[in-house]
Design a protein around this motif. Structure first.
Motif, short mmCIF file in Angstrom:
data_model
loop_
_atom_site.label_atom_id
_atom_site.label_comp_id
_atom_site.label_asym_id
_atom_site.label_seq_id
_atom_site.Cartn_x
_atom_site.Cartn_y
_atom_site.Cartn_z
N GLN A 64 0.77 -0.94 0.12
CA GLN A 64 -0.28 0.21 0.16
C GLN A 64 0.69 0.87 -0.04
O GLN A 64 0.79 2.11 -0.40
N SER A 65 1.41 1.37 0.86
CA SER A 65 2.82 2.25 0.59
C SER A 65 3.49 3.15 -0.67
O SER A 65 3.88 3.96 -1.08
N ALA A 66 3.78 1.37 -1.19
CA ALA A 66 3.90 1.91 -2.74
C ALA A 66 3.57 2.23 -3.10
O ALA A 66 3.57 3.37 -4.25
N LEU A 67 2.23 2.01 -3.56
CA LEU A 67 0.87 2.78 -4.31
C LEU A 67 1.15 3.99 -4.39
O LEU A 67 0.49 5.03 -5.09
N GLU A 68 0.93 4.64 -3.10
CA GLU A 68 0.80 5.46 -1.99
C GLU A 68 1.64 6.81 -2.87
O GLU A 68 1.78 7.85 -3.21
N SER A 69 2.69 6.63 -3.09
CA SER A 69 3.73 7.12 -3.65
C SER A 69 4.07 7.05 -5.02
O SER A 69 5.27 7.79 -5.57
N GLN A 70 3.12 6.36 -5.47
CA GLN A 70 3.20 6.31 -7.04
C GLN A 70 3.51 7.70 -7.56
O GLN A 70 2.32 8.61 -7.58
N PRO A 71 3.54 8.05 -8.63
CA PRO A 71 3.77 9.43 -9.08
C PRO A 71 1.89 9.93 -10.04
O PRO A 71 1.69 8.51 -10.15
N LEU A 72 1.34 10.58 -9.52
CA LEU A 72 0.16 11.39 -10.22
C LEU A 72 0.37 11.11 -11.86
O LEU A 72 1.43 12.46 -12.00
N ILE A 73 -0.67 11.54 -13.24
CA ILE A 73 -0.40 10.75 -14.32
C ILE A 73 -0.96 12.09 -14.87
O ILE A 73 -2.24 11.54 -14.40
N GLU A 74 -1.15 13.84 -15.38
CA GLU A 74 -1.99 13.40 -16.40
C GLU A 74 -2.05 14.17 -17.35
O GLU A 74 -0.62 15.22 -18.24
N VAL A 75 -2.60 13.57 -19.04
CA VAL A 75 -2.03 13.72 -19.97
C VAL A 75 -2.71 15.54 -20.25
O VAL A 75 -4.16 14.79 -20.16
N LEU A 76 -1.92 15.92 -20.62
CA LEU A 76 -2.09 18.14 -21.34
C LEU A 76 -2.37 17.80 -22.29
O LEU A 76 -3.35 18.55 -23.08
N ASP A 77 -1.71 17.45 -23.68
CA ASP A 77 -1.81 16.79 -24.61
C ASP A 77 -1.40 16.56 -25.44
O ASP A 77 -0.40 15.66 -25.60
N VAL A 78 -2.76 16.19 -27.17
CA VAL A 78 -1.72 15.37 -28.08
C VAL A 78 -1.87 15.53 -28.86
O VAL A 78 -3.20 15.88 -28.88
N SER A 79 -0.99 15.56 -29.62
CA SER A 79 -1.12 15.58 -31.49
C SER A 79 -0.36 14.64 -31.69
O SER A 79 0.53 13.75 -31.89
N GLU A 80 -0.70 14.80 -33.08
CA GLU A 80 0.70 13.85 -34.10
C GLU A 80 1.85 14.37 -34.16
O GLU A 80 2.99 12.94 -34.24
#
Length: 88
Positions: A64-80
């Motif tokens: 559980q501690s390893a899961l809580e320390s994982q980074p938060l990832i957000e896709v901001l922009d996708v282009s070709e």
């Protein structure tokens, strides 16, 4: 719309159509020369990136501690020609 294929000397485009009643973004697709040798490719989405990075950071079952320390990832922009991702 129907699925279609367009082939030129240097390019091939396959336009896929979803089944009636199917909604939401595509998760991925499989391709290959025959059904026994298909390769899977995922579309860029927050869910697919989270899954990929989750496996890269924690390939076996994590505590559980390893899961809580994982980074938060957000896709901001996708282009070709680029993908912009924010990691906290």
């Amino acid at each position: 719309p129907e699925s279609s294929v367009s082939i030129s000397a240097h390019n091939a485009v396959v336009a896929l159509a979803k089944a009636p009643g199917s909604t939401g973004p595509w998760h991925g697709f499989s391709f290959g020369l025959d059904p026994s040798a298909l390769q899977e490719r995922l579309f860029v989405s927050e869910e697919n990136i989270d899954g990929f990075l989750g496996t890269a950071f924690c390939p076996s079952p994590c505590s559980q501690s390893a899961l809580e320390s994982q980074p938060l990832i957000e896709v901001l922009d996708v282009s070709e020609d680029r993908i912009q991702i924010r990691v906290e």
